[in-house]
Design an enzyme around this catalytic site. Sequence first.
Site, PDB file in Angstrom:
ATOM      1  CG  ASN A  18      25.997  34.200  64.617  1.00  0.00           C
ATOM      2  OD1 ASN A  18      25.740  33.323  63.799  1.00  0.00           O
ATOM      3  ND2 ASN A  18      26.138  35.465  64.261  1.00  0.00           N
ATOM      4  CG  ASP A  28      22.470  42.701  66.689  1.00  0.00           C
ATOM      5  OD1 ASP A  28      22.264  42.983  65.496  1.00  0.00           O
ATOM      6  OD2 ASP A  28      21.760  41.917  67.339  1.00  0.00           O
TER       7      ASP A  28
HETATM    8  N1  CTP Z   1      20.298  42.344  60.274  1.00  0.00           N
HETATM    9  C1  CTP Z   1      21.098  43.135  59.465  1.00  0.00           C
HETATM   10  N2  CTP Z   1      22.142  43.826  59.970  1.00  0.00           N
HETATM   11  C2  CTP Z   1      22.409  43.785  61.290  1.00  0.00           C
HETATM   12  C3  CTP Z   1      21.604  42.993  62.127  1.00  0.00           C
HETATM   13  C4  CTP Z   1      20.546  42.278  61.590  1.00  0.00           C
HETATM   14  O1  CTP Z   1      20.866  43.152  58.240  1.00  0.00           O
HETATM   15  N3  CTP Z   1      23.440  44.470  61.774  1.00  0.00           N
HETATM   16  C5  CTP Z   1      19.156  41.620  59.689  1.00  0.00           C
HETATM   17  C6  CTP Z   1      19.258  40.130  59.714  1.00  0.00           C
HETATM   18  O2  CTP Z   1      19.872  39.620  58.558  1.00  0.00           O
HETATM   19  C7  CTP Z   1      17.825  39.683  59.848  1.00  0.00           C
HETATM   20  C8  CTP Z   1      17.228  40.765  60.696  1.00  0.00           C
HETATM   21  O3  CTP Z   1      18.032  41.915  60.467  1.00  0.00           O
HETATM   22  O4  CTP Z   1      17.144  39.712  58.626  1.00  0.00           O
HETATM   23  C9  CTP Z   1      17.254  40.409  62.149  1.00  0.00           C
HETATM   24  O5  CTP Z   1      17.016  41.559  62.875  1.00  0.00           O
HETATM   25  P1  CTP Z   1      17.692  41.846  64.311  1.00  0.00           P
HETATM   26  O6  CTP Z   1      16.965  43.009  64.867  1.00  0.00           O
HETATM   27  O7  CTP Z   1      19.137  41.990  64.255  1.00  0.00           O
HETATM   28  O8  CTP Z   1      17.401  40.520  64.958  1.00  0.00           O
HETATM   29  P2  CTP Z   1      18.006  40.097  66.256  1.00  0.00           P
HETATM   30  O9  CTP Z   1      19.500  40.082  66.214  1.00  0.00           O
HETATM   31  O10 CTP Z   1      17.314  38.846  66.562  1.00  0.00           O
HETATM   32  O11 CTP Z   1      17.550  41.370  67.103  1.00  0.00           O
HETATM   33  P3  CTP Z   1      17.336  41.438  68.640  1.00  0.00           P
HETATM   34  O12 CTP Z   1      18.650  41.026  69.175  1.00  0.00           O
HETATM   35  O13 CTP Z   1      17.002  42.867  68.859  1.00  0.00           O
HETATM   36  O14 CTP Z   1      16.188  40.518  68.866  1.00  0.00           O
END
Ligand code: CTP
Length: 406
Positions: free
Chosen positions: A220, A289
């Site tokens: 990303n 994710d």
């Molecule tokens: N985070 C993490 N480990 C992951 C994913 C995210 O530690 N596998 C942490 C990121 O560092 C950040 C926060 O979680 O502090 C973001 O949350 P997340 O739910 O992943 O955000 P988005 O990716 O924006 O989620 P969504 O796609 O559901 O909006």
Amino acid sequence: METSVAANPTALPAGPGRVVLGVTGGIAAYKAAELTRILVKAGTAVDVVMTDAATRFVTPMTFQALSGRPVLTDLWQSGAGDGMGHIALSRGADAILVAPASADFLAKLAQGRADDLLSTLCLARDCPLFVAPAMNRQMWAHAATRRNVAQLVADGVVVLGPDTGELACKEHGEGRMLEPADLIAALSASRVPKLLAGKRVLLTAGPTFEAIDPVRGITNSSSGKMGFALAQAAAEAGAVVTVVAGPSALPTPTGVRRVDVTSAAQMADAVLARVADCDVFVGVAAVADYTPETAHAQKIKKSGAPLTLTLKPTLDILATVAARLGAPFCVGFAAESDEVERFAEDKRKRKKLPLLVANRAQDALGSDDNEVTLLDADGAHRLPRMDKLALARRLVAEIARRLPSP
Ligand code: CTP
């Protein structure tokens, strides 16, 4: 891979308002010219004072051109007006930095002598004094220099460095002056309140890279700027800081320990191996994710037919850390494209975080500044737009005041 301190010249905090830069005789005097240039660029007024020996290495004209101010070399030349010019010069200054500081000058300072302009200024001052020694390794190791340095430290002088490396005399050892960016970082950090003194802070920063095959992957556009700025601000505030960083070309902030990783799984392993003894965990990284179920060992060849990738979810590092027994104070970041506060608050509750920093994804990515809303149990608190280092310092203050008192 674990690496340590390196300077970050691109993220220098703005220096103090006015600095007296003392230059003494040594080859490293040329580095003082670069130091002047960077300080002036950061908006600091720099009054350069050179010893007689220093003028043999670099001319006053060089410093005058770089600082845009007169360069003083002589105790008597400064006595214009009421004849107390030397006192006035140090009185209005935020700091005196002597760089390079020769063995001879350290000896003079330790004795409290005042037989030239620079030593007189150092004695007649009411601002902090920093010295950046630079000399041959044997001079630095000599018992007399050790005594002098111990005396200076006892007198409240801040000794910056020296570093180990190749010396001007072609020998290798301790005695090399710190690089200008390290000196400026130390100068700025000394002015920051030590809100996180004695605390251990672990952060994630940057993107992750999930391999599809040996030459392709999913990543990303996170630059890592916010995470690195926060690591810098936490270190300035006196914390012991480790940043677990995904692929990022950003240099490591001064005093920060860096662990480089590539994938989300490696980031999770690196965090979970270090989280047990930390007080604060901040998840700034844009962690993937999903990751390919299998990474192909060989490069996938083009066949012309559609290609389907199966992705599996990764471990949520932040939620995993926050769910631990005796979890550190956990801070999350959330980039949302719309309904920022609502989605971010859901996220904060779901991940059981005492504090979440939310912003509009479009606003932050790759940018040098950011506008965020803080979400905690009391609700939403909007902060004004500011550059990422200023924001990082503000976040450090916000975290510090929420930490349980010991
Ligand atoms: N985070 C993490 N480990 C992951 C994913 C995210 O530690 N596998 C942490 C990121 O560092 C950040 C926060 O979680 O502090 C973001 O949350 P997340 O739910 O992943 O955000 P988005 O990716 O924006 O989620 P969504 O796609 O559901 O909006």
